[in-house]
Design a protein around this motif. Structure first.
Motif, PDB file in Angstrom:
ATOM      1  N   ASN A  99       0.852  -1.188   0.000  1.00  0.00           N
ATOM      2  CA  ASN A  99       0.000   0.000   0.000  1.00  0.00           C
ATOM      3  C   ASN A  99       0.889   1.239   0.000  1.00  0.00           C
ATOM      4  N   VAL A 100       0.736   2.074  -1.026  1.00  0.00           N
ATOM      5  CA  VAL A 100       1.520   3.300  -1.147  1.00  0.00           C
ATOM      6  C   VAL A 100       0.567   4.478  -1.025  1.00  0.00           C
ATOM      7  N   ALA A 101       0.713   5.247   0.041  1.00  0.00           N
ATOM      8  CA  ALA A 101      -0.175   6.385   0.279  1.00  0.00           C
ATOM      9  C   ALA A 101       0.330   7.617  -0.456  1.00  0.00           C
ATOM     10  N   PHE A 102      -0.613   8.442  -0.918  1.00  0.00           N
ATOM     11  CA  PHE A 102      -0.253   9.739  -1.490  1.00  0.00           C
ATOM     12  C   PHE A 102      -1.223  10.792  -0.942  1.00  0.00           C
ATOM     13  N   PRO A 103      -0.705  11.930  -0.451  1.00  0.00           N
ATOM     14  CA  PRO A 103       0.735  12.210  -0.388  1.00  0.00           C
ATOM     15  C   PRO A 103       1.407  11.363   0.684  1.00  0.00           C
ATOM     16  N   ALA A 104       2.708  11.124   0.499  1.00  0.00           N
ATOM     17  CA  ALA A 104       3.456  10.348   1.488  1.00  0.00           C
ATOM     18  C   ALA A 104       3.646  11.169   2.761  1.00  0.00           C
ATOM     19  N   GLU A 105       4.028  10.492   3.808  1.00  0.00           N
ATOM     20  CA  GLU A 105       4.254  11.163   5.083  1.00  0.00           C
ATOM     21  C   GLU A 105       5.271  12.278   4.903  1.00  0.00           C
ATOM     22  N   GLY A 106       4.900  13.491   5.310  1.00  0.00           N
ATOM     23  CA  GLY A 106       5.792  14.633   5.202  1.00  0.00           C
ATOM     24  C   GLY A 106       5.687  15.405   3.907  1.00  0.00           C
ATOM     25  N   GLU A 107       4.974  14.878   2.906  1.00  0.00           N
ATOM     26  CA  GLU A 107       4.820  15.580   1.639  1.00  0.00           C
ATOM     27  C   GLU A 107       3.678  16.588   1.714  1.00  0.00           C
ATOM     28  N   THR A 108       3.720  17.571   0.820  1.00  0.00           N
ATOM     29  CA  THR A 108       2.707  18.619   0.781  1.00  0.00           C
ATOM     30  C   THR A 108       1.426  18.097   0.143  1.00  0.00           C
ATOM     31  N   PRO A 109       0.275  18.255   0.785  1.00  0.00           N
ATOM     32  CA  PRO A 109      -0.990  17.875   0.145  1.00  0.00           C
ATOM     33  C   PRO A 109      -1.210  18.670  -1.133  1.00  0.00           C
ATOM     34  N   GLN A 110      -1.784  18.030  -2.130  1.00  0.00           N
ATOM     35  CA  GLN A 110      -2.015  18.668  -3.416  1.00  0.00           C
ATOM     36  C   GLN A 110      -3.441  19.199  -3.496  1.00  0.00           C
ATOM     37  N   GLU A 111      -3.562  20.486  -3.783  1.00  0.00           N
ATOM     38  CA  GLU A 111      -4.874  21.119  -3.926  1.00  0.00           C
ATOM     39  C   GLU A 111      -5.182  21.298  -5.407  1.00  0.00           C
ATOM     40  N   ILE A 112      -6.420  21.001  -5.790  1.00  0.00           N
ATOM     41  CA  ILE A 112      -6.838  21.124  -7.184  1.00  0.00           C
ATOM     42  C   ILE A 112      -8.033  22.064  -7.252  1.00  0.00           C
ATOM     43  N   LEU A 113      -7.912  23.113  -8.040  1.00  0.00           N
ATOM     44  CA  LEU A 113      -9.012  24.051  -8.231  1.00  0.00           C
ATOM     45  C   LEU A 113     -10.015  23.468  -9.220  1.00  0.00           C
ATOM     46  N   PRO A 114     -11.262  23.941  -9.200  1.00  0.00           N
ATOM     47  CA  PRO A 114     -12.264  23.452 -10.161  1.00  0.00           C
ATOM     48  C   PRO A 114     -11.771  23.610 -11.595  1.00  0.00           C
ATOM     49  N   GLY A 115     -11.952  22.542 -12.381  1.00  0.00           N
ATOM     50  CA  GLY A 115     -11.548  22.566 -13.778  1.00  0.00           C
ATOM     51  C   GLY A 115     -10.095  22.226 -14.019  1.00  0.00           C
TER      52      GLY A 115
END
Length: 354
Positions: free
Chosen positions: A233-249
């Motif tokens: 099991n590989v989690a994303f984001p990984a521990e310590g990584e920056t969460p990725q934000e996605i704007l609409p579209g």
């Protein structure tokens, strides 16, 4: 995504936003001043009295309504500077950082809802509070709309005997959520999964999975999930990584690697995605998160063990060669024995005749 990890991710996102704002809020560049002295400045959200600790301006506004806001421009240099002020539509660049349209591109969304002065003059070491207004038009689509406000100067870079004008901008994000039905939606597209073969038969290879997450709704999302494949099991984001934000579209590419996997011809797997809708009331660190229904996408990776098969094939050829040589030697020995027996018979026959 568990609630504890969700809180950790949002805290990291807030921290990164603060760092990004801090990094973007101070700039040094040679301004178009007679003495050519360097100019440094910062820009931040504020109230009427001055900076209020926010790194972005976020409001939920009804169509046809508006909000009065403020920001500060601080001149960190030793000379008076007039800064050009502008607002424009926002987007996320390829590096995952928030940006706004350049001055030569026309805004069509919430960048046009912001009214502010064209410029502000700030004394050396001084700070000026600048008022602005966000006015949402009637009929505006519900959901999240991204924009930004910048204070800029024009600098000149000398090259090949000619001066080239370069605009240096410093600013902050303005997020407007228009009231109405919020319809978060997303999709996983362009899934590519490959097995990375190690041609050393005594070393395992790895699995690489790349896919795009597309925000098809009207709310900004923070993406998180798990790739389950090859018993891992590989989690994303990984521990310590920056969460990725996605704007609409918008969409975001995700690349994952599963190391040290022995090739066993085929690996079925699954990409599980659990995005989160985030919003802020405008108060510092006052973040609200709402989890969206999870979804999964199947993945199949072919992992033919070519190096190991080549080793097996080589060993099989060696065994066959040894068996063939053994068989050939046995046939030659049998032929020699047969010839010796025939010779013995002929010799005995000659003696009998004599």
């Amino acid at each position: 995504m568990t609630r504890s990890r969700l809180r950790t991710a949002l805290a990291a996102l807030a921290a990164v936003a603060g760092l990004a704002a801090g990094a973007a809020a101070t700039s040094t560049a040679p301004a178009l001043a007679e003495e050519g002295a360097p100019v440094s400045w910062s820009v931040a959200p504020a109230d009427a009295a001055g900076p209020d600790g926010r790194v972005a301006v976020e409001h939920e506004i009804d169509p046809g309504a508006g909000v009065d806001e403020h920001f500060v421009v601080r001149n960190l240099g030793s000379e008076e500077v007039t800064f050009r002020l502008a607002a424009a539509d926002g987007f996320t660049n390829d590096n995952g950082r928030f940006d706004i349209l350049p001055s030569d591109q026309e805004s069509v969304d919430s960048g046009t809802w912001i009214t502010l002065p064209e410029s502000v003059t700030v004394a050396p070491g001084g700070t000026v509070v600048v008022p602005f207004t966000i006015a949402v038009p009637d009929g505006a689509q519900p959901g999240d709309h991204a924009a930004g406000i910048t204070a800029s100067i024009l600098s000149v870079t000398q090259g090949d005997g000619a001066g080239v004008g370069v605009e240096s901008r410093v600013g902050f994000r303005v997020m407007t959520r228009v009231t109405g039905e919020l319809t978060p939606a997303y999709a996983i597209r362009n899934v590519h999964a490959d097995y990375r073969t190690s041609w050393n038969p005594l070393r395992p290879g790895g699995i690489d999975v790349v896919f795009d997450v597309v925000n098809e709704g009207n709310a900004r999302l923070v993406i998180a999930g798990v790739l389950s494949i090859a018993g891992r099991n590989v989690a994303f984001p990984a521990e310590g990584e920056t969460p990725q934000e996605i704007l609409p579209g918008e969409s975001r590419s995700v690349s994952l690697t599963v190391p040290r996997v022995w090739p066993l011809f085929a690996f079925p797997g699954e990409i599980g995605l659990s995005p989160t809708v985030i919003s802020a009331s405008g108060e510092p660190a006052d973040v609200v998160a709402t989890e969206v229904a999870s979804s999964s996408t199947d993945v199949l990776v072919w992992a033919v063990p070519w190096p190991q098969l080549l080793v097996v094939a080589g060993l099989a050829l060696i065994v066959l060669a040894l068996l063939w040589r053994r068989g050939r030697s046995k046939r030659r020995l049998d032929a020699m024995l047969t010839e010796a027996r025939e010779e013995g018979r002929r010799s005995m026959a000659g003696v009998g005749q004599g």
